[in-house]
Design a protein around this motif. Sequence first.
Motif, short mmCIF file in Angstrom:
data_model
loop_
_atom_site.label_atom_id
_atom_site.label_comp_id
_atom_site.label_asym_id
_atom_site.label_seq_id
_atom_site.Cartn_x
_atom_site.Cartn_y
_atom_site.Cartn_z
N PHE A 91 0.71 -1.33 0.03
CA PHE A 91 0.15 -0.04 -0.08
C PHE A 91 0.94 1.33 0.00
N ALA A 92 2.01 1.44 0.71
CA ALA A 92 2.64 2.31 0.84
C ALA A 92 3.38 2.71 -0.43
N LEU A 93 3.69 1.73 -1.49
CA LEU A 93 4.22 2.09 -2.58
C LEU A 93 3.51 3.14 -3.32
N GLY A 94 2.19 3.09 -3.04
CA GLY A 94 1.48 3.94 -3.89
C GLY A 94 1.22 3.87 -5.25
N ILE A 95 1.14 2.39 -5.65
CA ILE A 95 0.72 1.81 -7.00
C ILE A 95 -0.79 2.49 -7.15
N ARG A 96 -0.87 2.80 -8.41
CA ARG A 96 -2.03 3.33 -8.68
C ARG A 96 -3.37 2.35 -8.76
N PHE A 97 -4.23 2.55 -8.34
CA PHE A 97 -5.57 1.65 -8.34
C PHE A 97 -5.18 0.33 -6.98
N VAL A 98 -4.15 0.58 -6.29
CA VAL A 98 -3.85 -0.22 -5.13
C VAL A 98 -4.20 0.38 -3.79
N GLY A 99 -5.34 0.01 -3.24
CA GLY A 99 -5.55 0.64 -1.80
C GLY A 99 -5.00 -0.54 -0.88
N GLU A 100 -5.80 -0.31 0.31
CA GLU A 100 -5.30 -1.11 1.51
C GLU A 100 -5.74 -2.29 1.24
N ARG A 101 -7.06 -2.56 1.04
CA ARG A 101 -7.96 -3.81 0.78
C ARG A 101 -6.89 -4.55 -0.56
N THR A 102 -6.59 -4.07 -1.69
CA THR A 102 -6.11 -4.73 -2.62
C THR A 102 -4.82 -5.12 -2.17
N GLN A 104 -3.71 -6.04 0.85
CA GLN A 104 -3.84 -7.06 1.60
C GLN A 104 -4.07 -8.26 0.79
N LEU A 105 -4.86 -8.02 0.00
CA LEU A 105 -5.16 -9.36 -1.06
C LEU A 105 -4.17 -9.91 -1.67
N LEU A 106 -3.18 -8.84 -2.29
CA LEU A 106 -2.00 -9.11 -2.96
C LEU A 106 -0.98 -9.79 -1.89
N ALA A 107 -0.85 -9.29 -0.78
CA ALA A 107 0.13 -9.82 0.30
C ALA A 107 -0.19 -11.44 0.55
N THR A 108 -1.28 -11.35 0.92
CA THR A 108 -2.01 -12.80 1.27
C THR A 108 -1.55 -13.89 0.11
N HIS A 109 -1.93 -13.39 -1.13
CA HIS A 109 -1.95 -14.55 -2.43
C HIS A 109 -0.25 -14.76 -3.01
N PHE A 110 0.36 -13.56 -2.71
CA PHE A 110 1.80 -13.74 -3.10
C PHE A 110 2.79 -14.02 -2.01
N ALA A 111 2.60 -13.61 -0.91
CA ALA A 111 3.29 -13.90 0.44
C ALA A 111 4.62 -13.07 0.29
N SER A 112 5.06 -12.76 -0.80
CA SER A 112 6.51 -12.16 -0.70
C SER A 112 6.56 -11.00 -1.67
N LEU A 113 7.48 -9.97 -1.61
CA LEU A 113 7.58 -8.81 -2.40
C LEU A 113 8.34 -9.41 -3.84
N GLN A 123 -1.34 -14.08 -13.57
CA GLN A 123 -1.26 -14.40 -11.87
C GLN A 123 -1.94 -13.20 -11.32
N LEU A 124 -1.72 -12.06 -11.73
CA LEU A 124 -2.45 -10.78 -10.80
C LEU A 124 -3.70 -10.99 -10.78
N GLU A 125 -4.32 -11.25 -12.15
CA GLU A 125 -5.78 -11.32 -12.19
C GLU A 125 -6.32 -12.54 -11.56
N GLU A 126 -5.68 -13.73 -11.07
CA GLU A 126 -6.20 -14.91 -10.57
C GLU A 126 -6.38 -14.40 -9.00
N VAL A 127 -5.91 -13.30 -8.54
CA VAL A 127 -6.31 -12.79 -7.10
C VAL A 127 -7.73 -12.47 -6.87
N THR A 128 -8.39 -12.88 -6.01
CA THR A 128 -9.74 -12.66 -5.69
C THR A 128 -10.10 -11.31 -5.56
N GLU A 129 -11.17 -10.96 -5.97
CA GLU A 129 -11.61 -9.59 -5.78
C GLU A 129 -10.84 -8.49 -6.80
#
Length: 129
Positions: A91-102, A104-113, A123-129
Amino acid sequence: MAYRCVNASCPAKRKESLLHFASRHAMNIDGLGEKIVDQLVDQGLVKNFADLYELKLDDVSALERMAEKSAQNLLEEIKASKTNSLARLIFALGIRFVGERTAQLLATHFASLPKLAEASMEQLEEVTE
């Protein structure tokens, strides 16, 4: 209509990115406010997020209205932010269209940067929501 600066080296854009990075819901770096960010960028001490983690006590204490104790406190806050969750970092990286919820979903799905950085569009599109 919204206007966006696309110049990555724009000082105003860099300052706003750093303020977002340090905000409460992102890396939560208490004491890294607008006046400090302005000075850090204007003096060329910080050009990107990683530069925050390279700051030295002498750099920070030399800033206007910054005593040694305040500088030490800020450096401790910056150091403490290294223990934040992956979701906060994304979230801190300020990626456009990536808010707190997204984030969290990305972190849970991929587990590492690194895994997230290497992810394909599919693979990104496979993330729920």
